[in-house]
Design a protein around this motif. Structure first.
Motif, PDB file in Angstrom:
ATOM      1  N   VAL A  78      26.843 -30.981 -22.112  1.00 19.50           N
ATOM      2  CA  VAL A  78      26.011 -30.136 -20.953  1.00 19.50           C
ATOM      3  C   VAL A  78      24.949 -30.483 -21.251  1.00 19.50           C
ATOM      4  O   VAL A  78      24.298 -30.462 -22.142  1.00 19.50           O
ATOM      5  N   PHE A  79      24.117 -30.377 -19.963  1.00 14.27           N
ATOM      6  CA  PHE A  79      22.541 -31.213 -19.871  1.00 14.27           C
ATOM      7  C   PHE A  79      22.071 -29.907 -19.540  1.00 14.27           C
ATOM      8  O   PHE A  79      22.862 -29.087 -18.513  1.00 14.27           O
ATOM      9  N   LEU A  80      21.452 -28.751 -20.746  1.00 15.41           N
ATOM     10  CA  LEU A  80      20.409 -28.886 -20.039  1.00 15.41           C
ATOM     11  C   LEU A  80      18.722 -28.756 -19.617  1.00 15.41           C
ATOM     12  O   LEU A  80      17.852 -29.377 -20.720  1.00 15.41           O
ATOM     13  N   PHE A  81      18.480 -28.165 -19.242  1.00 16.63           N
ATOM     14  CA  PHE A  81      17.219 -28.881 -18.190  1.00 16.63           C
ATOM     15  C   PHE A  81      15.981 -27.508 -18.568  1.00 16.63           C
ATOM     16  O   PHE A  81      16.021 -26.347 -17.763  1.00 16.63           O
ATOM     17  N   CYS A  82      14.605 -27.378 -19.783  1.00 16.75           N
ATOM     18  CA  CYS A  82      13.316 -26.217 -19.879  1.00 16.75           C
ATOM     19  C   CYS A  82      11.955 -27.229 -19.916  1.00 16.75           C
ATOM     20  O   CYS A  82      12.157 -28.404 -18.758  1.00 16.75           O
ATOM     21  N   ASN A  83      11.287 -26.156 -19.279  1.00 13.89           N
ATOM     22  CA  ASN A  83       9.993 -26.732 -18.634  1.00 13.89           C
ATOM     23  C   ASN A  83       9.063 -27.774 -19.795  1.00 13.89           C
ATOM     24  O   ASN A  83       8.135 -28.487 -19.359  1.00 13.89           O
ATOM     25  N   ASN A  84       9.688 -27.596 -20.810  1.00 17.91           N
ATOM     26  CA  ASN A  84       8.621 -28.120 -21.711  1.00 17.91           C
ATOM     27  C   ASN A  84       9.610 -27.843 -23.712  1.00 17.91           C
ATOM     28  O   ASN A  84      10.415 -27.709 -23.293  1.00 17.91           O
ATOM     29  N   LYS A  85       8.629 -28.538 -24.163  1.00 21.98           N
ATOM     30  CA  LYS A  85       8.922 -28.707 -25.795  1.00 21.98           C
ATOM     31  C   LYS A  85       9.206 -27.302 -26.561  1.00 21.98           C
ATOM     32  O   LYS A  85       9.892 -27.315 -27.114  1.00 21.98           O
ATOM     33  N   HIS A  86       8.227 -26.694 -26.228  1.00 22.06           N
ATOM     34  CA  HIS A  86       8.453 -25.248 -26.551  1.00 22.06           C
ATOM     35  C   HIS A  86       9.699 -24.700 -26.118  1.00 22.06           C
ATOM     36  O   HIS A  86      10.406 -24.149 -26.716  1.00 22.06           O
ATOM     37  N   ASP A  87      10.062 -24.701 -24.643  1.00 19.20           N
ATOM     38  CA  ASP A  87      11.295 -23.623 -24.380  1.00 19.20           C
ATOM     39  C   ASP A  87      12.370 -24.392 -24.570  1.00 19.20           C
ATOM     40  O   ASP A  87      13.466 -24.084 -24.743  1.00 19.20           O
ATOM     41  N   ALA A  88      12.409 -25.495 -24.966  1.00 16.39           N
ATOM     42  CA  ALA A  88      13.648 -26.887 -24.796  1.00 16.39           C
ATOM     43  C   ALA A  88      13.568 -26.198 -26.536  1.00 16.39           C
ATOM     44  O   ALA A  88      15.498 -25.873 -26.759  1.00 16.39           O
ATOM     45  N   GLU A  89      12.479 -26.013 -27.557  1.00 17.04           N
ATOM     46  CA  GLU A  89      13.452 -25.384 -29.079  1.00 17.04           C
ATOM     47  C   GLU A  89      13.643 -24.100 -28.542  1.00 17.04           C
ATOM     48  O   GLU A  89      14.661 -23.955 -29.772  1.00 17.04           O
ATOM     49  N   SER A  90      13.108 -23.547 -28.299  1.00 17.47           N
ATOM     50  CA  SER A  90      14.218 -21.807 -28.101  1.00 17.47           C
ATOM     51  C   SER A  90      15.406 -22.428 -28.188  1.00 17.47           C
ATOM     52  O   SER A  90      15.922 -21.165 -28.024  1.00 17.47           O
ATOM     53  N   ARG A  91      15.708 -22.519 -26.869  1.00 16.96           N
ATOM     54  CA  ARG A  91      16.692 -22.540 -26.047  1.00 16.96           C
ATOM     55  C   ARG A  91      17.644 -23.638 -27.253  1.00 16.96           C
ATOM     56  O   ARG A  91      18.811 -22.694 -26.915  1.00 16.96           O
ATOM     57  N   ALA A  92      17.659 -24.746 -27.751  1.00 21.57           N
ATOM     58  CA  ALA A  92      18.250 -24.613 -28.717  1.00 21.57           C
ATOM     59  C   ALA A  92      18.531 -23.347 -30.331  1.00 21.57           C
ATOM     60  O   ALA A  92      19.747 -23.383 -30.204  1.00 21.57           O
ATOM     61  N   MET A  93      17.551 -22.643 -30.134  1.00 21.80           N
ATOM     62  CA  MET A  93      17.391 -21.439 -31.121  1.00 21.80           C
ATOM     63  C   MET A  93      18.880 -21.196 -30.446  1.00 21.80           C
ATOM     64  O   MET A  93      20.206 -20.558 -31.443  1.00 21.80           O
ATOM     65  N   ARG A  94      18.933 -20.334 -29.691  1.00 17.53           N
ATOM     66  CA  ARG A  94      19.670 -19.664 -28.703  1.00 17.53           C
ATOM     67  C   ARG A  94      20.977 -20.072 -28.408  1.00 17.53           C
ATOM     68  O   ARG A  94      22.401 -19.193 -28.406  1.00 17.53           O
ATOM     69  N   ILE A  95      21.016 -21.402 -28.553  1.00 15.84           N
ATOM     70  CA  ILE A  95      22.457 -22.247 -28.380  1.00 15.84           C
ATOM     71  C   ILE A  95      22.892 -21.659 -30.563  1.00 15.84           C
ATOM     72  O   ILE A  95      24.130 -21.450 -29.972  1.00 15.84           O
ATOM     73  N   PHE A  96      22.370 -21.807 -31.631  1.00 18.88           N
ATOM     74  CA  PHE A  96      22.777 -21.624 -32.740  1.00 18.88           C
ATOM     75  C   PHE A  96      23.039 -20.139 -32.383  1.00 18.88           C
ATOM     76  O   PHE A  96      24.181 -19.924 -33.092  1.00 18.88           O
ATOM     77  N   ASP A  97      22.875 -19.294 -31.702  1.00 20.66           N
ATOM     78  CA  ASP A  97      22.689 -17.518 -31.930  1.00 20.66           C
ATOM     79  C   ASP A  97      24.544 -18.109 -31.423  1.00 20.66           C
ATOM     80  O   ASP A  97      25.145 -16.924 -31.896  1.00 20.66           O
ATOM     81  N   GLU A  98      24.169 -18.619 -29.912  1.00 24.80           N
ATOM     82  CA  GLU A  98      25.206 -18.141 -29.238  1.00 24.80           C
ATOM     83  C   GLU A  98      26.278 -18.831 -29.702  1.00 24.80           C
ATOM     84  O   GLU A  98      28.184 -17.748 -29.500  1.00 24.80           O
ATOM     85  N   VAL A  99      26.910 -19.635 -30.344  1.00 25.54           N
ATOM     86  CA  VAL A  99      27.949 -20.643 -30.651  1.00 25.54           C
ATOM     87  C   VAL A  99      28.124 -19.847 -32.284  1.00 25.54           C
ATOM     88  O   VAL A  99      29.466 -19.877 -32.208  1.00 25.54           O
TER      89      VAL A  99
END
Length: 173
Positions: free
Chosen positions: A142-163
């Motif tokens: 899955v490719f996830l597109f975020c607007n910037n580094k901060h948003d991408a890092e936050s999305r990665a943290m949500r991935i840890f939560d979801e998994v």
């Protein structure tokens, strides 16, 4: 062992020890996320990030710019495709991009590639987008597109939560 793993997952839900590949440059530090207990540099064979306890299930690859993706689809194609193949073996595999789909479509604008080198570029945003969609389909990544580094890092943290949440639910059923 099963009881221990379940207890470990419950602990993970509140705090993570994030493993970052030793080759990762200018990556995420997760310092603004209270659930990140620590970030440890670790020699990962595939991807840039995972969490302790999820090393065989979850892989996250970070892409900093459209220029990096272009390199992966061009000059570094063989290495990138080999990594995609390795990623396909994980239950959860993500490529988290620090840029938007609009940034891809306007490639090479804002790519990090110097303007004087644009004349040598043999791909455009439509090609990159098409290839990204094909790679998702071919490798179940899955490719996830975020607007910037901060948003991408936050999305990665949500991935840890979801998994982790999925694994906890599976453990209890």
């Amino acid at each position: 062992m099963l009881l221990y793993f379940g207890t470990y997952l419950e602990t993970m839900k509140s705090e993570y020890i994030i493993l970052r590949d030793t080759r990762e440059k200018n990556g995420w530090d997760f310092s603004s996320h209270e659930r990140c207990k620590a970030v440890k540099d670790w020699g990962l064979k595939t991807g840039d990030y995972t969490a302790k306890g999820l090393e065989t299930s979850l892989v996250i690859e970070r892409k900093a710019s459209t220029g990096e993706i272009a390199m992966n689809l061009g000059q570094k194609k063989k290495a990138f495709e080999a990594e995609m193949e390795r990623m396909s073996k994980f239950r959860w595999a993500y490529i988290v991009c620090e840029f938007s789909i609009d940034d891809i479509m306007s490639f090479p604008e804002n790519s990090g590639i110097p303007r004087k080198k644009w004349q040598y570029i043999r791909m455009n945003g439509k090609f990159i987008w098409k290839r990204v969609r094909e790679l998702e389909e071919e490798h179940d990544v899955v490719f996830l597109f975020c607007n910037n580094k901060h948003d991408a890092e936050s999305r990665a943290m949500r991935i840890f939560d979801e998994v982790t949440e999925i694994l906890i639910r599976e453990q209890h059923s």
